[in-house]
Design an enzyme around this catalytic site. Structure first.
Site, PDB file in Angstrom:
ATOM      1  N   HIS A  99       0.841  -1.202   0.000  1.00 27.83           N
ATOM      2  CA  HIS A  99       0.000   0.000   0.000  1.00 27.83           C
ATOM      3  C   HIS A  99       0.870   1.243   0.000  1.00 27.83           C
ATOM      4  CE1 HIS A  99       0.513  -1.339   4.195  1.00 27.83           C
ATOM      5  NE2 HIS A  99       0.356  -0.086   4.595  1.00 27.83           N
ATOM      6  N   HIS A 101       0.933   5.118   0.883  1.00 28.60           N
ATOM      7  CA  HIS A 101       0.260   6.158   1.658  1.00 28.60           C
ATOM      8  C   HIS A 101       0.361   7.463   0.883  1.00 28.60           C
ATOM      9  CE1 HIS A 101       0.104   4.077   5.655  1.00 28.60           C
ATOM     10  NE2 HIS A 101       1.102   3.391   5.117  1.00 28.60           N
TER      11      HIS A 101
END
Ligand code: ZN
Length: 139
Positions: A99, A101
């Protein structure tokens, strides 16, 4: 991988504030935002590390991150943003699904990615470090 919270979001079994999706990636608000608009961009296909993602997925991840960052800036009036990716437990990765950010910055929060490491490690000569990395890139 049923227990993975990001896969559960992809499957629709966990609710999220979806901001963007395409064939490769999803973007949704982080449930524990560092700043207003803190967003996660994740590949649809489960992968723990960026290094195990195909090039097309990596490209889609960062293209989506930049697109979402621009929208967040326009929507929320953030003059800057940080992109961050914790790859591996040693780097602070808490959810083992890649992921990115997107952290909008409004000014006054302090810090930047250079400051995220709290204790500096040893610093061998740069030429020695560069030689090791260049050798690995040739393999
Ligand atoms: Zn997953």
């Amino acid at each position: 991988m049923e227990a993975c919270p990001f896969c559960r979001i992809r499957e629709g079994s966990v609710a999220a504030h979806l901001l963007y999706q395409d064939e490769e990636v999803l973007a949704f608000l982080d449930i524990s935002p560092v700043t207003q608009g803190h967003t996660l961009v994740v590949p649809r296909r489960h992968a723990a590390s960026l290094t195990s993602c195909p090039p097309g997925t990596i490209a889609a991840l960062f293209l989506a991150a930049v697109r979402v960052a621009g929208a967040i800036q326009r929507a929320l009036g953030a003059p800057g943003f940080n992109l961050g990716l914790n790859d591996g437990r040693a780097a602070g990765q808490e959810v083992p699904h890649v992921h990115v950010h997107v952290i909008p910055r409004y000014g006054g929060e302090g810090g930047g990615v250079q400051r995220m490491v709290q204790r500096r490690g040893p610093a061998p000569p740069l030429a020695e470090t560069a030689a090791k990395i260049l050798a690995a890139m040739r393999t």
